[in-house]
Design a protein around this motif. Structure first.
Motif, PDB file in Angstrom:
ATOM      1  N   GLN A  12      65.906  -4.013  -0.270  1.00  0.00           N
ATOM      2  CA  GLN A  12      65.244  -5.341  -0.406  1.00  0.00           C
ATOM      3  C   GLN A  12      65.905  -5.847  -1.629  1.00  0.00           C
ATOM      4  O   GLN A  12      66.443  -7.069  -2.055  1.00  0.00           O
ATOM      5  CB  GLN A  12      63.639  -5.523  -0.287  1.00  0.00           C
ATOM      6  N   ILE A  13      65.453  -5.206  -2.878  1.00  0.00           N
ATOM      7  CA  ILE A  13      66.115  -5.704  -4.120  1.00  0.00           C
ATOM      8  C   ILE A  13      67.661  -5.800  -4.359  1.00  0.00           C
ATOM      9  O   ILE A  13      68.037  -6.681  -4.840  1.00  0.00           O
ATOM     10  CB  ILE A  13      65.233  -4.716  -5.343  1.00  0.00           C
ATOM     11  N   GLY A  14      68.122  -4.694  -3.701  1.00  0.00           N
ATOM     12  CA  GLY A  14      69.512  -4.834  -3.914  1.00  0.00           C
ATOM     13  C   GLY A  14      70.397  -6.199  -3.128  1.00  0.00           C
ATOM     14  O   GLY A  14      71.086  -6.813  -3.667  1.00  0.00           O
ATOM     15  N   ARG A  15      69.737  -6.396  -1.899  1.00  0.00           N
ATOM     16  CA  ARG A  15      69.945  -7.624  -1.293  1.00  0.00           C
ATOM     17  C   ARG A  15      69.726  -8.786  -2.031  1.00  0.00           C
ATOM     18  O   ARG A  15      70.604  -9.874  -1.799  1.00  0.00           O
ATOM     19  CB  ARG A  15      69.311  -7.303   0.421  1.00  0.00           C
ATOM     20  N   ALA A  72      55.992  -5.165  -8.244  1.00  0.00           N
ATOM     21  CA  ALA A  72      56.159  -6.608  -7.706  1.00  0.00           C
ATOM     22  C   ALA A  72      57.353  -7.018  -8.241  1.00  0.00           C
ATOM     23  O   ALA A  72      57.413  -6.949  -9.772  1.00  0.00           O
ATOM     24  CB  ALA A  72      54.955  -7.609  -7.661  1.00  0.00           C
ATOM     25  N   ASN A  73      58.346  -7.591  -7.699  1.00  0.00           N
ATOM     26  CA  ASN A  73      59.551  -8.199  -8.472  1.00  0.00           C
ATOM     27  C   ASN A  73      59.489  -9.678  -8.325  1.00  0.00           C
ATOM     28  O   ASN A  73      60.210 -10.230  -9.337  1.00  0.00           O
ATOM     29  CB  ASN A  73      60.613  -7.698  -7.521  1.00  0.00           C
ATOM     30  N   THR A  74      58.587 -10.278  -7.725  1.00  0.00           N
ATOM     31  CA  THR A  74      58.446 -11.890  -7.754  1.00  0.00           C
ATOM     32  C   THR A  74      56.922 -12.224  -7.986  1.00  0.00           C
ATOM     33  O   THR A  74      56.285 -11.261  -7.382  1.00  0.00           O
ATOM     34  CB  THR A  74      59.229 -12.542  -6.783  1.00  0.00           C
ATOM     35  N   THR A  75      56.622 -13.322  -8.285  1.00  0.00           N
ATOM     36  CA  THR A  75      55.187 -13.859  -8.225  1.00  0.00           C
ATOM     37  C   THR A  75      54.774 -13.600  -6.860  1.00  0.00           C
ATOM     38  O   THR A  75      53.458 -13.192  -6.838  1.00  0.00           O
ATOM     39  CB  THR A  75      55.198 -15.393  -8.531  1.00  0.00           C
ATOM     40  N   ILE A  76      55.393 -14.120  -5.825  1.00  0.00           N
ATOM     41  CA  ILE A  76      54.756 -13.994  -4.283  1.00  0.00           C
ATOM     42  C   ILE A  76      54.481 -12.543  -3.970  1.00  0.00           C
ATOM     43  O   ILE A  76      53.265 -12.086  -3.346  1.00  0.00           O
ATOM     44  CB  ILE A  76      55.870 -14.625  -3.214  1.00  0.00           C
ATOM     45  N   GLU A  77      55.418 -11.626  -4.509  1.00  0.00           N
ATOM     46  CA  GLU A  77      55.228 -10.250  -4.222  1.00  0.00           C
ATOM     47  C   GLU A  77      53.806  -9.844  -4.770  1.00  0.00           C
ATOM     48  O   GLU A  77      53.265  -8.591  -4.554  1.00  0.00           O
ATOM     49  CB  GLU A  77      56.454  -9.383  -4.637  1.00  0.00           C
ATOM     50  N   GLN A  78      53.329 -10.411  -6.131  1.00  0.00           N
ATOM     51  CA  GLN A  78      51.902  -9.804  -6.435  1.00  0.00           C
ATOM     52  C   GLN A  78      50.895  -9.751  -5.451  1.00  0.00           C
ATOM     53  O   GLN A  78      49.827  -9.227  -5.838  1.00  0.00           O
ATOM     54  CB  GLN A  78      51.994 -10.532  -7.747  1.00  0.00           C
ATOM     55  N   ALA A  79      51.181 -10.344  -4.406  1.00  0.00           N
ATOM     56  CA  ALA A  79      49.794 -10.540  -3.462  1.00  0.00           C
ATOM     57  C   ALA A  79      49.892  -9.366  -2.723  1.00  0.00           C
ATOM     58  O   ALA A  79      49.129  -9.086  -1.797  1.00  0.00           O
ATOM     59  CB  ALA A  79      49.846 -11.719  -2.760  1.00  0.00           C
ATOM     60  N   ASN A 132      69.479  -9.086  -5.126  1.00  0.00           N
ATOM     61  CA  ASN A 132      70.489  -9.224  -6.491  1.00  0.00           C
ATOM     62  C   ASN A 132      71.674  -9.715  -6.013  1.00  0.00           C
ATOM     63  O   ASN A 132      72.365 -10.512  -6.774  1.00  0.00           O
ATOM     64  CB  ASN A 132      70.499  -7.842  -7.030  1.00  0.00           C
ATOM     65  N   ILE A 133      72.031  -9.567  -4.745  1.00  0.00           N
ATOM     66  CA  ILE A 133      73.627  -9.969  -4.259  1.00  0.00           C
ATOM     67  C   ILE A 133      73.601 -11.208  -3.932  1.00  0.00           C
ATOM     68  O   ILE A 133      74.285 -12.203  -4.239  1.00  0.00           O
ATOM     69  CB  ILE A 133      74.307  -8.914  -3.137  1.00  0.00           C
ATOM     70  N   THR A 134      72.572 -11.612  -2.718  1.00  0.00           N
ATOM     71  CA  THR A 134      72.546 -12.815  -2.243  1.00  0.00           C
ATOM     72  C   THR A 134      72.014 -13.956  -3.348  1.00  0.00           C
ATOM     73  O   THR A 134      72.297 -15.114  -2.932  1.00  0.00           O
ATOM     74  CB  THR A 134      71.717 -12.816  -0.902  1.00  0.00           C
ATOM     75  N   ASN A 135      71.409 -13.608  -4.403  1.00  0.00           N
ATOM     76  CA  ASN A 135      71.117 -14.581  -5.317  1.00  0.00           C
ATOM     77  C   ASN A 135      72.183 -15.011  -6.138  1.00  0.00           C
ATOM     78  O   ASN A 135      72.007 -15.802  -7.137  1.00  0.00           O
ATOM     79  CB  ASN A 135      69.854 -14.119  -6.270  1.00  0.00           C
ATOM     80  N   LYS A 136      73.649 -14.307  -6.002  1.00  0.00           N
ATOM     81  CA  LYS A 136      74.461 -14.955  -6.803  1.00  0.00           C
ATOM     82  C   LYS A 136      75.289 -16.071  -6.173  1.00  0.00           C
ATOM     83  O   LYS A 136      76.004 -16.681  -7.262  1.00  0.00           O
ATOM     84  CB  LYS A 136      75.567 -13.647  -6.726  1.00  0.00           C
ATOM     85  N   THR A 192      76.391 -26.511 -19.744  1.00  0.00           N
ATOM     86  CA  THR A 192      75.049 -26.038 -20.035  1.00  0.00           C
ATOM     87  C   THR A 192      74.023 -26.609 -19.013  1.00  0.00           C
ATOM     88  O   THR A 192      73.871 -27.926 -18.723  1.00  0.00           O
ATOM     89  CB  THR A 192      74.564 -26.250 -21.602  1.00  0.00           C
ATOM     90  N   ALA A 193      73.184 -25.766 -18.576  1.00  0.00           N
ATOM     91  CA  ALA A 193      72.085 -26.241 -17.764  1.00  0.00           C
ATOM     92  C   ALA A 193      70.867 -25.602 -17.927  1.00  0.00           C
ATOM     93  O   ALA A 193      70.985 -24.070 -18.397  1.00  0.00           O
ATOM     94  CB  ALA A 193      72.342 -26.282 -16.200  1.00  0.00           C
ATOM     95  N   ASP A 194      69.637 -25.856 -17.442  1.00  0.00           N
ATOM     96  CA  ASP A 194      68.543 -24.826 -17.418  1.00  0.00           C
ATOM     97  C   ASP A 194      68.694 -23.961 -16.180  1.00  0.00           C
ATOM     98  O   ASP A 194      69.353 -24.167 -15.298  1.00  0.00           O
ATOM     99  CB  ASP A 194      67.504 -25.768 -17.440  1.00  0.00           C
ATOM    100  N   TRP A 195      68.222 -22.808 -16.388  1.00  0.00           N
ATOM    101  CA  TRP A 195      68.285 -21.495 -15.616  1.00  0.00           C
ATOM    102  C   TRP A 195      66.975 -21.449 -14.621  1.00  0.00           C
ATOM    103  O   TRP A 195      66.035 -21.185 -15.872  1.00  0.00           O
ATOM    104  CB  TRP A 195      68.758 -20.363 -16.326  1.00  0.00           C
ATOM    105  N   GLN A 196      66.847 -21.338 -13.464  1.00  0.00           N
ATOM    106  CA  GLN A 196      65.632 -20.871 -12.936  1.00  0.00           C
ATOM    107  C   GLN A 196      65.814 -19.940 -12.143  1.00  0.00           C
ATOM    108  O   GLN A 196      66.597 -19.541 -11.255  1.00  0.00           O
ATOM    109  CB  GLN A 196      65.097 -22.147 -11.981  1.00  0.00           C
ATOM    110  N   SER A 197      64.922 -18.729 -12.187  1.00  0.00           N
ATOM    111  CA  SER A 197      64.689 -17.485 -11.488  1.00  0.00           C
ATOM    112  C   SER A 197      63.199 -17.088 -11.459  1.00  0.00           C
ATOM    113  O   SER A 197      62.762 -17.032 -12.299  1.00  0.00           O
ATOM    114  CB  SER A 197      65.525 -16.343 -12.219  1.00  0.00           C
ATOM    115  N   GLU A 198      62.884 -17.139  -9.980  1.00  0.00           N
ATOM    116  CA  GLU A 198      61.414 -16.750  -9.782  1.00  0.00           C
ATOM    117  C   GLU A 198      61.205 -15.420 -10.082  1.00  0.00           C
ATOM    118  O   GLU A 198      60.135 -14.990 -10.423  1.00  0.00           O
ATOM    119  CB  GLU A 198      61.176 -17.108  -8.339  1.00  0.00           C
ATOM    120  N   ALA A 199      62.220 -14.457 -10.030  1.00  0.00           N
ATOM    121  CA  ALA A 199      62.083 -12.981 -10.438  1.00  0.00           C
ATOM    122  C   ALA A 199      62.096 -12.721 -11.789  1.00  0.00           C
ATOM    123  O   ALA A 199      62.065 -11.732 -12.170  1.00  0.00           O
ATOM    124  CB  ALA A 199      63.349 -12.272  -9.490  1.00  0.00           C
TER     125      ALA A 199
END
Length: 375
Positions: free
Chosen positions: A93-96, A275-282, A98-102, A14-21
């Motif tokens: 962009q979103i599909g890319r 926006a899908n992440t915090t940075i995209e909100q800009a 989703n895959i590379t974040n694996k 078990t570990a904490d989980w981090q996802s900016e999205a």
């Protein structure tokens, strides 16, 4: 934080989980190492299975690059319109992501224990801890390697800063806070005529760069508003670094603070999309909520003979996300009129990149500063 669970070494981990999205922890997870083949990793990632890497850190980066190349090989369907190209581009962009974040990495108290891993603790702490004087990083944290590399890159940029000619100084952006790399809008703000305002507001200040430019132009009292916790800290640090804390007050507020001002400036996100992440909100403002909120609140917050500045690009109109006359209609409906409009051409690389899927729109883009007054 959420938690992620997986089976390893004959027991549940078990570990904490981090996802900016804000993505949930993956339901399926396998252990990967230096023997894992790129084709197999790509297949698993496409199926939704995450790979927790246990080999050499540099090999993990190479695996991520190999997966990314395979994602990018997918053929692009011809688009009939620029709007279709945009939606196709965003979907890719979103599909890319989703895959590379694996491809996942585990950190222990902010450090990566894999062989040949760099010291990432300062970058992780800078991204995740609001009060950087306190070490609150979890004992075990799992996140995507792609996100970790983004934290490291942001940390290096933050140390270096972005040169701002109008300030004759650098602005330092925190992770998750949009960096003022597109300087053309700052030139517009630096050159627009001023009617001796005593009090100015910078709505959605981000790094605090606009507020700082206003002070260099002679405005003694500037209030900068934000809702993003990272941006509030970032703006405060930049203002202190510039020794402008006696002129600029950073406050947490959804658009407008209490009271009225002689000049109210806003550079809202330019594209009405999700926006899908915090940075995209800009960059993305779903249904133009911030833009409309700014315009509709101006009349109540401007002093008599006060002026509002709106910085906008026409990229949304060129793409087809906003009708050509829609912005002007919103300005009129808010009881405002345009007294002057200054234009400039973009100078960023994508405006010249013919391989960019939105090149036809980007190459014609115009960034404008609208000077508004109440009717």
């Amino acid at each position: 934080m959420n938690q992620i669970n997986w089976y390893e070494k004959n027991k549940t981990q078990t570990a904490d989980w981090q996802s900016e999205a804000g993505n949930p922890p993956p339901k399926a997870l396998v252990i990967a190492d230096d023997t894992t083949k790129a084709d197999e990793a790509y297949r698993l990632a496409c199926e939704g299975t995450a790979l927790l890497y246990r080999g050499d850190f540099q090999n993990a980066k190479q695996l991520l690059q190999a997966i990314t190349r395979r994602v990018d090989r997918k053929p692009v369907k011809p688009a009939a319109t620029m709007l279709e190209s945009f939606h196709q581009h965003r979907a890719r962009q979103i599909g890319r992501a989703n895959i590379t974040n694996k491809v996942l990495i585990e950190l222990k108290y902010g450090q990566c224990e894999l062989p040949r891993a760099p010291d990432v603790k300062a970058a992780v702490q800078g991204a995740l801890i609001m009060d950087e004087k306190k070490d609150k990083l979890p004992a075990r944290l799992v996140l995507s390697l792609r996100e970790l590399l983004g934290m490291v890159g942001a940390h290096e940029w933050r140390k270096k800063g972005v040169p701002i000619p109008a300030l004759n100084a650098n602005i330092h952006a925190h992770y998750g806070v949009y960096s003022p790399v597109r300087g053309e809008y700052l030139e517009l703000i630096d050159q627009a005529p001023l009617n001796n305002p005593q009090v100015a507001w910078d709505i959605g200040t981000g790094t605090g760069v606009i507020a700082a430019v206003l002070v260099t132009r002679g405005i003694k009292q500037v209030m900068a508003t934000e809702t993003n916790p990272r941006a509030l800290i970032c703006a405060g640090e930049n203002i202190q670094r510039l020794n402008m804390q006696s002129n600029i007050q950073v406050v947490e507020a959804d658009l407008f603070p209490e009271g009225k001002a002689d000049l109210i400036v806003c550079n809202p996100p330019w594209l009405p999309a999700k926006a899908n992440t915090t940075i995209e909100q800009a960059v993305y403002d779903r249904d133009s909520q911030m833009l409309k909120g700014y315009l509709n609140g101006l009349k109540a917050h401007l002093n008599p003979d006060g002026e509002a500045w709106l910085v906008m690009s026409d990229l949304a109109e060129l793409i087809g996300l906003r009708k050509p006359d829609e912005l002007q209609a919103w300005i009129t409906a808010a009881g405002l009129h345009v007294i002057h409009k200054s234009d400039t051409q973009p100078k960023h690389g994508k405006a010249q990149d013919k391989q960019d899927p939105l090149f036809a729109a980007r190459s014609k883009e115009v960034t404008s500063l609208y000077r508004l007054k109440s009717v």
